[in-house]
Design a protein around this motif. Structure first.
Motif, PDB file in Angstrom:
ATOM      1  N   LYS B  36       0.836  -1.212   0.000  1.00 29.10           N
ATOM      2  CA  LYS B  36       0.000   0.000   0.000  1.00 29.10           C
ATOM      3  C   LYS B  36       0.868   1.257   0.000  1.00 29.10           C
ATOM      4  O   LYS B  36       0.646   2.166  -0.779  1.00 29.10           O
ATOM      5  N   THR B  37       1.844   1.286   0.904  1.00 30.06           N
ATOM      6  CA  THR B  37       2.685   2.469   1.025  1.00 30.06           C
ATOM      7  C   THR B  37       3.503   2.670  -0.254  1.00 30.06           C
ATOM      8  O   THR B  37       3.604   3.785  -0.777  1.00 30.06           O
ATOM      9  N   THR B  38       4.061   1.579  -0.760  1.00 32.71           N
ATOM     10  CA  THR B  38       4.838   1.645  -1.994  1.00 32.71           C
ATOM     11  C   THR B  38       3.969   2.153  -3.144  1.00 32.71           C
ATOM     12  O   THR B  38       4.370   3.046  -3.898  1.00 32.71           O
ATOM     13  N   THR B  58       1.599   9.346   3.826  1.00 30.75           N
ATOM     14  CA  THR B  58       2.048   7.973   4.067  1.00 30.75           C
ATOM     15  C   THR B  58       1.912   7.621   5.541  1.00 30.75           C
ATOM     16  O   THR B  58       1.892   8.492   6.405  1.00 30.75           O
ATOM     17  N   ILE B  59       1.801   6.334   5.786  1.00 30.59           N
ATOM     18  CA  ILE B  59       1.677   5.860   7.160  1.00 30.59           C
ATOM     19  C   ILE B  59       2.759   4.814   7.419  1.00 30.59           C
ATOM     20  O   ILE B  59       2.824   3.803   6.722  1.00 30.59           O
ATOM     21  N   ASP B  60       3.606   5.099   8.381  1.00 28.55           N
ATOM     22  CA  ASP B  60       4.705   4.197   8.719  1.00 28.55           C
ATOM     23  C   ASP B  60       5.481   3.659   7.524  1.00 28.55           C
ATOM     24  O   ASP B  60       5.606   2.453   7.375  1.00 28.55           O
ATOM     25  N   VAL B 163      -3.519   8.869  -0.641  1.00 29.37           N
ATOM     26  CA  VAL B 163      -3.468   8.408   0.755  1.00 29.37           C
ATOM     27  C   VAL B 163      -3.115   6.937   0.848  1.00 29.37           C
ATOM     28  O   VAL B 163      -3.674   6.099   0.160  1.00 29.37           O
ATOM     29  N   ASP B 164      -2.228   6.675   1.752  1.00 25.34           N
ATOM     30  CA  ASP B 164      -1.844   5.329   2.144  1.00 25.34           C
ATOM     31  C   ASP B 164      -2.772   4.971   3.305  1.00 25.34           C
ATOM     32  O   ASP B 164      -3.337   5.857   3.937  1.00 25.34           O
ATOM     33  N   THR B 165      -2.968   3.692   3.594  1.00 22.00           N
ATOM     34  CA  THR B 165      -3.797   3.342   4.746  1.00 22.00           C
ATOM     35  C   THR B 165      -2.983   2.504   5.727  1.00 22.00           C
ATOM     36  O   THR B 165      -2.006   1.866   5.337  1.00 22.00           O
TER      37      THR B 165
HETATM   38 MG   LIG Z   1       2.377   0.653   4.797  1.00 19.54          MG
END
Ligand SMILES: [Mg+2]
Ligand SMILES: Nc1ncnc2c1ncn2[C@@H]1O[C@H](COP(=O)(O)OP(=O)(O)OP(=O)(O)O)[C@@H](O)[C@H]1O
Ligand SMILES: Nc1ncnc2c1ncn2[C@@H]1O[C@H](COP(=O)(O)OP(=O)(O)OP(=O)(O)O)[C@@H](O)[C@H]1O
Ligand SMILES: [Mg+2]
Lengths: 325, 389
Positions: B36-38, B58-60, B163-165
């Motif tokens: 997801k982040t990528t 981004t999240i973490d 948005v990342d989750t």
């Molecule tokens: Mg992530």
């Protein structure tokens, strides 16, 4: 002699999806071998253990779930925080109907939601109780293995009783919290980390180990899960990594096997070997990071056919062979 | 060369979505660890390099990826990502979500200073703001709402938010968070705790009187009067903020249903991830949320796909018996492993496509190593857009 002689509570953590539940179950089987009694505890309310052992959802009750190699039993318990709270209230306060009233009005739900700390106190409390429980003059369980929350939450989870002491300054909760911390900080507890040979889980493991050390909690082993053995000889992997795989030799081998030897096929196979070499190099880097943590380390193979009971026994044997139990 | 799981699924045209000025929000969701982040970072970078002014939340993110985007601290402020190709006139701003700070900001914004102080100092607030389940999801949504509002008010330059989750086992957690938060806040017990403080509380309390005396009694006995008072103070202080919470959550939810939003459901070609993706696709449909398509990440392929796994294994065994070509034996076994993996992935994706024949799919291959720099993100994005370099 096994590495964890004297440890009564094994806490298994790791990044989500790295194999905490699987490794906790395999470790429980390994510890139970040769006639021991082991309790496998689930605290995340996901029924992962039942799924793994292909059994119906576990009730809030200790149940024999597997027989270990060379005799010995593994019991399992999925702790439900609500039930644990009611049980706790019953033991300490003999609440009866008032306890049920609490549940009815949603207080139990509220308490376990708004104060995740309280929830964690109950979960660690249950582990504490199981470790200390005695039957006919001896400990009922030789070891308790907990399938614990993930790395990001583990220090806080185990340390919750210290935190709780800040909220509940006196009273039975406080006393209980102190006894639990004594167990968790003692050499009778070991917190094992499950990781993969990948950047994020390894980094999380290193962070988690540092965090536990800072909190004075005992770090156990690092279990490297899902390790894939490269089908190429190390020398060939090295050659592929530095672009020195001999294409003529590849073509000759393919010819000898009666396969097409066109340049495209040769290039494709060489490319796949280069990919592998890159992965192996990264894995070596992660191994270095893990080794630097200075903890006993076990590797468990990636089971190509997926996970089933047979696979679980295989992993248990692997842990045993490497001295984990 | 056919990427795994090609099937007949329609293609998700990534560039069309990113280039469309009507696209205001792209949400990347999916189960844990699928990318997801990528994907969020890759899509944001591509959109920016194609000319849009993008903010990525981004999240973490993994440490190295964060560094490559110039994110060195968790400070809740979008900052320009250096070293992007701005020749098309675009810009990329990136931020990492600071959950606790976002929560604090809401408290401060929605209560008078005295009350805000009271809440922030309450011992319960500490646990609730950092570990109430779903808080991270809720705060991601909250932040998204803020970023969007800033853009609309002309206070921020971005015209696209990606948005990342948060990592969670279930992709649905993101959509369920506001509801879970609301149902927690509406909980009976909370109302009981609030009852004495509210105008109409008396009558309400009466209904419970029988049970309640016992309940509060027991509670103070068990958790201590101090703890109960803290809880009560906390809940009462939060009461004013609660209404605001619910309202904002609802507004963000509506925002997600708007046509300018595009959900990208990310999955790896693995059984668990695809099952979660299927749940999510169904859920989006049920909630009338605009699904752009499935991002199939970490797909395997081979340039020698004519050479089957079976053929390779038979040949490898035959060759092994002669002991004259050990290196090629290894290459063939390696190739067989890859081909087996490819067919397993195809089967899994085929099943998904059979169940959701209309869902568009974009694919990115599994790279040999982690994605931790802008070039890596560009490569992933180019593959998703179907234009690998
Ligand atoms: Mg992530
Ligand atoms: N050594 C292995 N070989 C093959 N598959 C494995 C191995 N270990 C675990 N798995 C599989 O990987 C998946 C994740 O494992 P598991 O559920 O044990 O992880 P977990 O860390 O407990 O996950 P969660 O964080 O979701 O609780 C499961 O499908 C499991 O069967
Ligand atoms: N196509 C790819 N090829 C190779 N590695 C990849 C690919 N996509 C993602 N990765 C790597 O996989 C790991 C997990 O990816 P990522 O962090 O994007 O997943 P996530 O869904 O955000 O995870 P989480 O649920 O933990 O937030 C990262 O190390 C990332 O670099
Ligand atoms: Mg698990």
């Amino acid at each position: 002699m096994a590495d964890w002689e004297g440890v009564r509570l094994h806490v298994v953590t790791g990044k989500g999806g790295t194999g905490k539940t699987t490794v906790a179950a395999a470790l429980a089987l390994a510890l139970a071998a040769e006639g021991h009694q082991v309790l496998l505890l689930e605290v995340e309310g996901r029924q992962g253990i039942a799924q793994l052992f292909d059994s119906p959802p576990l009730p809030y009750e200790e149940r024999k779930i597997a027989v270990a190699p060379r005799g010995g039993d593994v019991y399992a318990l999925a702790i439900d925080p609500e039930d644990a709270l009611l049980e706790y209230l019953e033991i300490f306060y003999k609440l009866g109907r008032a306890g049920r009233a609490l549940k009815k009005v949603g207080a139990v739900d509220f308490a376990t939601t708004i104060a995740p700390g309280l929830r964690d106190v109950l979960l660690t409390g249950k582990a504490y109780e199981a470790v200390g429980r005695r039957r006919t003059g001896r400990a009922e369980y030789d070891a308790v293995v907990m399938d614990a929350p993930p790395t990001g939450r583990i220090a806080r989870f185990l340390n919750v009783n210290t935190e709780m002491a800040g909220l509940a300054r006196v009273g039975p909760i406080r006393n209980q919290a102190d006894s639990i911390m004594d167990l968790l900080r003692s050499p009778r507890t070991a917190v094992h980390f499950v990781t993969l040979l990948e950047e994020m889980p390894t980094q999380e493991t290193a962070d988690g180990v540092a965090e536990l050390r800072a909190a004075g909690l005992p770090v156990g082993a690092i279990v490297v899960n899902m390790v894939r053995r490269p089908p190429l000889r190390p020398a060939d992997v090295a050659a592929a990594g530095s672009g020195r795989l001999d294409r003529a030799q590849v073509a000759a081998g393919l010819a000898a096997a009666g396969l097409p030897t066109d340049a495209a096929t040769v290039a494709a196979l060489v490319h796949e070997a280069t990919d592998l070499a890159e992965r192996v190099a990264l894995e070596e880097q992660e191994r270095g990071t893990i080794a630097a943590l200075g903890r006993p380390t076990y590797e468990l193979p990636w089971l190509t056919d997926g996970m089933d009971l047979g696979g679980l026994y295989e992993l248990a044997e692997d842990l045993h062979r490497q001295g984990a139990a | 060369m056919t990427p795994a799981g090609q099937g007949r699924a329609p293609v998700l045209e990534v560039d069309k979505i990113l280039d469309d000025p009507m696209t205001k929000i792209v949400v990347c969701c999916g189960s844990g660890g699928v990318g997801k982040t990528t994907t969020a970072a890759a899509l944001a970078l591509r959109a920016a390099e194609r000319g849009r002014t993008v903010c990525v939340l981004t999240i973490d993110p993994a440490r190295r990826l964060a560094q490559s985007m110039g994110l060195s601290e968790l400070d809740n402020t979008p900052r320009p990502v250096p070293d992007i190709d701005g020749s098309a006139g675009g810009e990329l701003l990136a931020m990492m979500l600071d959950m606790k700070r976002t929560f604090d900001e809401i408290i401060v914004a929605h209560s008078d200073p005295e009350r805000a102080q009271q809440i922030l100092e309450n011992p319960f607030y500490q646990t609730v703001s950092s570990s109430l389940s779903g808080t991270q999801e809720y705060m991601a949504m909250e932040k998204l709402g803020q970023l969007r509002a800033q853009a609309e008010a002309g206070q921020a330059p971005w015209d696209l938010i990606v948005v990342d989750t948060p990592p969670s086992r279930s992709a649905l957690d993101f959509l369920d968070a506001p509801k879970r938060m609301a149902s927690f806040l509406d909980g009976r017990f909370i109302r009981v705790l609030l009852a004495p403080a509210r105008a109409g509380g008396r009558a309400y309390l009466k209904v419970f009187t029988a049970g309640m005396g016992a309940v509060t009694g027991v509670l103070s006995k068990v958790i201590g009067t101090q703890l109960l008072t803290d809880a009560q103070t906390f809940v009462t202080a939060m009461d004013t903020v609660f209404g605001g919470f619910r309202e904002r959550a609802e507004r963000t939810y509506t925002l997600l249903q708007a046509p300018g939003t595009a959900f990208a459901v990310v999955a790896a070609p693995e059984p668990d991830a695809l099952r979660e993706a299927a749940y999510f696709v169904e859920r989006l449909a049920a909630d009338a949320m605009p699904l752009a398509g499935l991002v199939l990440n970490r797909v395997h392929d081979s340039a020698a796909s004519d050479l089957s796994a079976e053929q390779s294994l038979v040949a490898a065994d035959r060759l092994a018996a002669t002991t004259s070509h050990p290196m090629v034996v290894g290459l063939l076994r390696l190739h067989a492993e890859r081909m087996q993996r490819i067919s397993r992935e195809r089967r899994l994706v085929g099943r998904f496509t059979a169940a959701f024949p209309k869902v568009r799919i974009a694919r990115a291959r599994a790279q040999a190593s982690d994605i931790h720099d802008l070039d890596g993100l560009r490569r992933v994005a180019a593959e998703l857009a179907g234009t690998p370099g």
